[in-house]
Design a protein around this motif. Structure first.
Motif, mmCIF file in Angstrom:
data_model
loop_
_atom_site.group_PDB
_atom_site.id
_atom_site.type_symbol
_atom_site.label_atom_id
_atom_site.label_comp_id
_atom_site.label_asym_id
_atom_site.label_seq_id
_atom_site.Cartn_x
_atom_site.Cartn_y
_atom_site.Cartn_z
ATOM 1 N N VAL A 1 0.846 -1.205 0.000
ATOM 2 C CA VAL A 1 0.000 0.000 0.000
ATOM 3 C C VAL A 1 0.879 1.252 0.000
ATOM 4 O O VAL A 1 0.647 2.203 -0.756
ATOM 5 C CB VAL A 1 -0.944 0.001 1.224
ATOM 6 C CG1 VAL A 1 -1.695 1.320 1.330
ATOM 7 C CG2 VAL A 1 -1.920 -1.164 1.145
ATOM 8 N N ARG A 2 1.896 1.221 0.835
ATOM 9 C CA ARG A 2 2.778 2.393 0.915
ATOM 10 C C ARG A 2 3.485 2.637 -0.415
ATOM 11 O O ARG A 2 3.670 3.776 -0.835
ATOM 12 C CB ARG A 2 3.799 2.209 2.050
ATOM 13 C CG ARG A 2 3.171 2.328 3.423
ATOM 14 C CD ARG A 2 4.187 2.223 4.550
ATOM 15 N NE ARG A 2 3.499 2.344 5.820
ATOM 16 C CZ ARG A 2 3.174 3.504 6.381
ATOM 17 N NH1 ARG A 2 3.506 4.627 5.795
ATOM 18 N NH2 ARG A 2 2.521 3.531 7.527
ATOM 19 N N ARG A 3 3.904 1.525 -1.063
ATOM 20 C CA ARG A 3 4.548 1.676 -2.371
ATOM 21 C C ARG A 3 3.557 2.312 -3.360
ATOM 22 O O ARG A 3 3.917 3.207 -4.112
ATOM 23 C CB ARG A 3 4.996 0.313 -2.900
ATOM 24 C CG ARG A 3 6.114 -0.316 -2.126
ATOM 25 C CD ARG A 3 7.500 0.134 -2.568
ATOM 26 N NE ARG A 3 7.863 -0.422 -3.850
ATOM 27 C CZ ARG A 3 8.359 0.276 -4.869
ATOM 28 N NH1 ARG A 3 8.514 1.573 -4.742
ATOM 29 N NH2 ARG A 3 8.678 -0.295 -6.006
ATOM 30 N N ALA A 4 2.307 1.845 -3.337
ATOM 31 C CA ALA A 4 1.302 2.384 -4.252
ATOM 32 C C ALA A 4 1.051 3.862 -3.981
ATOM 33 O O ALA A 4 0.731 4.628 -4.888
ATOM 34 C CB ALA A 4 0.004 1.596 -4.119
ATOM 35 N N LEU A 5 1.216 4.254 -2.722
ATOM 36 C CA LEU A 5 0.920 5.643 -2.360
ATOM 37 C C LEU A 5 2.132 6.554 -2.502
ATOM 38 O O LEU A 5 2.083 7.721 -2.115
ATOM 39 C CB LEU A 5 0.386 5.697 -0.932
ATOM 40 C CG LEU A 5 -0.943 4.948 -0.723
ATOM 41 C CD1 LEU A 5 -1.358 4.984 0.733
ATOM 42 C CD2 LEU A 5 -2.044 5.536 -1.597
ATOM 43 N N GLY A 6 3.224 5.989 -3.015
ATOM 44 C CA GLY A 6 4.337 6.868 -3.363
ATOM 45 C C GLY A 6 5.641 6.615 -2.647
ATOM 46 O O GLY A 6 6.611 7.345 -2.863
ATOM 47 N N ALA A 7 5.700 5.579 -1.808
ATOM 48 C CA ALA A 7 6.966 5.304 -1.125
ATOM 49 C C ALA A 7 7.901 4.583 -2.091
ATOM 50 O O ALA A 7 7.478 3.679 -2.805
ATOM 51 C CB ALA A 7 6.715 4.427 0.096
ATOM 52 N N SER A 8 9.174 4.993 -2.088
ATOM 53 C CA SER A 8 10.146 4.291 -2.929
ATOM 54 C C SER A 8 10.625 3.052 -2.181
ATOM 55 O O SER A 8 10.385 2.898 -0.979
ATOM 56 C CB SER A 8 11.326 5.216 -3.220
ATOM 57 O OG SER A 8 12.000 5.507 -2.018
ATOM 58 N N LYS A 9 11.318 2.180 -2.900
ATOM 59 C CA LYS A 9 11.889 0.997 -2.250
ATOM 60 C C LYS A 9 12.821 1.413 -1.117
ATOM 61 O O LYS A 9 12.833 0.801 -0.052
ATOM 62 C CB LYS A 9 12.680 0.172 -3.272
ATOM 63 C CG LYS A 9 11.818 -0.612 -4.228
ATOM 64 C CD LYS A 9 12.693 -1.434 -5.154
ATOM 65 C CE LYS A 9 11.827 -2.185 -6.163
ATOM 66 N NZ LYS A 9 12.628 -2.958 -7.115
ATOM 67 N N GLY A 10 13.596 2.454 -1.376
ATOM 68 C CA GLY A 10 14.544 2.925 -0.363
ATOM 69 C C GLY A 10 13.826 3.383 0.902
ATOM 70 O O GLY A 10 14.292 3.131 2.013
ATOM 71 N N GLN A 11 12.678 4.046 0.721
ATOM 72 C CA GLN A 11 11.933 4.518 1.901
ATOM 73 C C GLN A 11 11.355 3.344 2.690
ATOM 74 O O GLN A 11 11.370 3.357 3.921
ATOM 75 C CB GLN A 11 10.829 5.482 1.457
ATOM 76 C CG GLN A 11 11.395 6.848 1.066
ATOM 77 C CD GLN A 11 10.359 7.754 0.411
ATOM 78 O OE1 GLN A 11 9.597 7.313 -0.453
ATOM 79 N NE2 GLN A 11 10.355 9.008 0.807
ATOM 80 N N ILE A 12 10.854 2.333 1.967
ATOM 81 C CA ILE A 12 10.332 1.147 2.666
ATOM 82 C C ILE A 12 11.472 0.424 3.389
ATOM 83 O O ILE A 12 11.348 0.027 4.547
ATOM 84 C CB ILE A 12 9.653 0.181 1.655
ATOM 85 C CG1 ILE A 12 8.440 0.852 1.013
ATOM 86 C CG2 ILE A 12 9.265 -1.133 2.331
ATOM 87 C CD1 ILE A 12 7.277 1.121 1.938
ATOM 88 N N GLN B 1 12.393 2.352 6.455
ATOM 89 C CA GLN B 1 11.371 2.224 7.499
ATOM 90 C C GLN B 1 11.570 0.923 8.293
ATOM 91 O O GLN B 1 11.554 0.921 9.524
ATOM 92 C CB GLN B 1 9.983 2.231 6.866
ATOM 93 C CG GLN B 1 8.866 2.062 7.883
ATOM 94 C CD GLN B 1 7.541 1.685 7.231
ATOM 95 O OE1 GLN B 1 7.251 2.100 6.120
ATOM 96 N NE2 GLN B 1 6.751 0.897 7.927
ATOM 97 N N SER C 1 8.378 6.445 -8.101
ATOM 98 C CA SER C 1 7.622 6.584 -6.841
ATOM 99 C C SER C 1 7.184 8.030 -6.640
ATOM 100 O O SER C 1 6.067 8.303 -6.203
ATOM 101 C CB SER C 1 8.481 6.137 -5.650
ATOM 102 O OG SER C 1 8.861 4.794 -5.831
ATOM 103 N N ASN D 1 3.458 9.336 -6.505
ATOM 104 C CA ASN D 1 3.009 10.071 -5.327
ATOM 105 C C ASN D 1 2.367 11.412 -5.698
ATOM 106 O O ASN D 1 1.367 11.821 -5.111
ATOM 107 C CB ASN D 1 4.198 10.288 -4.382
ATOM 108 C CG ASN D 1 3.812 11.023 -3.123
ATOM 109 O OD1 ASN D 1 4.070 12.207 -2.987
ATOM 110 N ND2 ASN D 1 3.183 10.315 -2.205
#
Lengths: 440, 228
Positions: free
Chosen positions: A349-360, A363, B78, B82
């Motif tokens: 869900v987070r990826r779909a909402l704009g999080a990059s792989k690096g951000q995931i 986290q 991304s 977004n």
């Protein structure tokens, strides 16, 4: 974003308390075991001589007869010296500071009301140079005068603790008290604050890590007069008839150590040359009849290694504890994978909402770091308990968690947990979000 | 707004290759409301995932708002997702342990807005779907229709120009489905481009254009109404 990740991590930890606790405990057990062994090893590996380490030298002599091909340690030297040799080395009157040492037990009579005499106090016979060579800090007074090393007098240097035990909280310099047989009077020349280097490198013959240092130092010049039997190891290469203290003095038994201070290479060369001459002289007198008579000097670092203050077993134990940490971390990887797999949908869900792989990835690594931090704290608690057990088991006062070990444990825990978390975090961030978005 | 030229997508395993999209061509104009229909396995969801930059494609060209997405790396994709795309899913995909406020906050966090800006946008988005009073509720405390409205609020909070909806009414009863559809129509009327996958022919007919996908290709396009 870091605070946001911390907030999410804390929330995730609370959501899966049992799994999180298991991960924390897996890390904590590994950190606890490894830090216990590392702390103990570090304490043992400590060279308390500091910058005097290269100057102070223990003297050794291969003082045994023709019957023995070799004797003593692996290099053919006994660790200790005979009284004859110590006496000769003292009387050689070289210009280098030097001191013999041997330990004795004594009865001491307290002058405080209602305090019974005690035989719990250890003492050591030394020369005046001992105090400067081993950097003993005086609270009151100082060492006995130079003349006492030649002309014995009943003077002593005592610890602050012993001074207070005998006299109470007063400056005891110049006061007299009874010790040895409980009648003989000794005058206090000086009171030292605290002197119990760990390991007790100046005299390793009576234990490497004594809980208490010597309470009293007496002039070595009194040895023959007082006839005080030593505490500690006495060994000989041949059977000898010994009926009293005087026989021990004349015997080939080794039971004393001798230190000399050699400040530079020239001094060391000069002392080695002196020992060579001394060995030749003794051979002419019929002693040192073995195949390879010789003398040697060893500086403090060499002396500590030579005496195996850190045994091979200790190194193996450190290695084992690090392996145990590795096993714990492998377990933590499995637990983290289980924990993070539950969060695949959320990551999608987070990826779909704009999080990059690096951000995931970041986290989840923050969450692992937080677990590692808690694991480190619990690990420190376990290490404290482990070190307490070590102290109780070996009767020493070493191996405590100091600030550097505290920080080191937390850093090790963080590093270990971050390494542990890389694989699970990569699994989460590299998963295809579309699968989870449809499947939920 | 969206231009796909000869897009192909193949899913490969050791044993089999599945062609999900074959030389797929489609253009969607700015402000358009397009519904996508087709039988199961026809490639609707693959199209939606590629359109939403969640999947890459094997060949072809895809321009989103004039930008060629094939050359973008994950971070850039991304960022583009977004900023320009809002997602609405059949199963809502709200994060169950976050309250409504924090759920709507998720895309805004990755956008890098200040706390005050995020708060303003979240409150506005929740008001818009009529759930501002329940900002501190968890998704599990809401009905299906309300959860989908939160998902719409989350998609709208970043003010995307392009909304992708994958069967947004599939899990809702007819009344709630109608309410959600009305909300989407209202959003579209304000200028947001919407592409919606649906199985429901009656909903499909409410869009301006319906395209049918069969075997990974656009088999039919029907102009149903004039774009707003």
């Amino acid at each position: 974003m870091f605070t946001y990740y911390c907030k999410l991590a804390w929330r995730h930890i609370l959501q899966t308390p049992a799994l999180s606790l298991l991960i924390i405990m897996a890390i904590a057990l590994g950190i606890g075991a490894s830090m216990t062994m590392i702390s103990y090893y570090k304490a043992m590996a400590h060279n308390p001589a500091g910058d005097r380490s290269e100057k102070l030298h223990a003297v050794q002599l291969a003082a045994y007869g023709n019957d023995m091909e070799t004797w003593g340690m692996s290099d053919g030297f006994p660790r200790q010296l005979t009284h004859q040799d110590v006496k000769n080395l003292r009387e050689a009157n070289l210009s280098f500071p030097s001191t013999p040492i041997y330990q004795f037990m004594t009865v001491v009579v307290s002058q405080r009301e209602g305090v019974a005499p005690s035989n719990d106090f250890a003492g050591r016979f030394v020369d005046r140079d001992f105090f400067s060579m081993f950097d003993v800090k005086f609270l009151h007074g100082g060492p006995w005068s130079q003349s006492v090393d030649e002309q014995p007098e009943n003077q002593v240097v005592i610890s602050k603790a012993l001074s207070e035990w005998i006299f109470g909280e007063v400056n005891s310099v110049g006061k007299t008290f009874a010790m040895l047989d409980g009648i003989m009077q000794f005058t206090v020349a000086g009171v030292y604050e605290d002197f119990n280097p760990q390991p007790a490198y100046y005299d390793l013959t009576t234990g490497y890590f004594p809980r208490e240092g010597a309470g009293v130092f007496a002039p070595y010049s009194l040895v023959e007069q007082l006839e005080t039997f030593p505490m500690g190891n006495i060994s000989g290469w041949q059977p000898e008839e010994v009926n009293g203290f005087k026989d021990i003095l004349k015997s080939e038994y080794v039971w004393q150590v001798f230190w000399t201070q050699l400040d530079n290479e020239a001094a060391k060369a000069q002392y080695k040359e002196f020992l060579k001459g001394y060995v030749e002289q003794q051979r002419e007198l019929g002693r040192f009849a073995n195949q390879n008579p010789r003398g040697d000097i060893k500086d403090v670092e060499t002396w500590l290694n030579y005496n195996e203050v850190i045994s091979e077993d200790n190194r193996v134990m450190v290695g084992m504890s690090l392996l145990f940490l590795l096993v714990c971390l492998v377990n933590a990887v499995g637990l983290l994978l289980a924990k993070f797999m539950r969060k695949m949908n959320e990551a999608g869900v987070r990826r779909a909402l704009g999080a990059s792989k690096g951000q995931i990835f970041s986290q989840y690594l923050v969450e692992v770091g937080m677990l590692g931090f808690f694991g480190g704290l619990v690990g420190l608690l376990l290490a404290s308990i482990g070190l307490w057990a070590v102290r109780e088991l070996y009767g020493t006062d070493i191996a405590r968690l100091d600030f550097s070990l505290f920080i080191g444990a937390l850093l090790l825990s963080l590093l270990a947990s971050l390494l542990t978390g890389i694989l699970p975090a990569l699994r989460v961030c590299n998963s295809n979000p579309s699968i989870f978005l449809k499947a939920q | 707004m969206l231009r796909m030229n000869k897009i192909s997508k193949v899913f490969s395993t050791d044993l089999i290759e599945t062609h999900a999209l074959r030389e797929f061509d489609l253009g969607v104009a700015e402000g358009e409301f397009v519904t996508v229909t087709g039988p199961s396995g026809s490639g609707k969801t693959t199209f939606l995932n590629i359109a939403g930059l969640l999947e890459t494609f094997n060949s072809g060209e895809y321009f989103l708002d004039g930008e060629d997405v094939a050359s973008l790396n994950d971070r850039q994709r991304s960022q583009l997702r977004n900023q320009k795309i809002g997602f609405i899913f059949q199963s809502f995909n709200l994060i169950p342990d976050l309250d409504l406020f924090d759920n709507v906050d998720v895309p805004l966090r990755y956008r890098g807005f200040s706390a005050a800006e995020r708060k303003k946008r979240i409150n506005y988005a929740l008001e818009r779907v009529g759930l501002a009073a329940r900002a501190k509720h968890l998704p599990s405390q809401l009905s299906g229709g309300q959860q989908q409205r939160v998902a719409i609020a989350r998609a709208l909070a970043g003010e995307p120009r392009f909304l992708l909806a994958d069967e947004p009414t599939g899990n809702l009863d007819s009344l709630m489905a109608r309410q959600v559809m009305e909300l989407l129509e209202e959003i579209n009327s304000e200028g947001t481009t919407i592409v919606m996958v649906t199985h429901d022919p009656s909903l499909a007919r409410r869009a301006q254009r319906n395209i049918q996908i069969i075997d990974g290709q656009v088999s039919d396009q029907q102009q149903l109404a004039q774009a707003v």
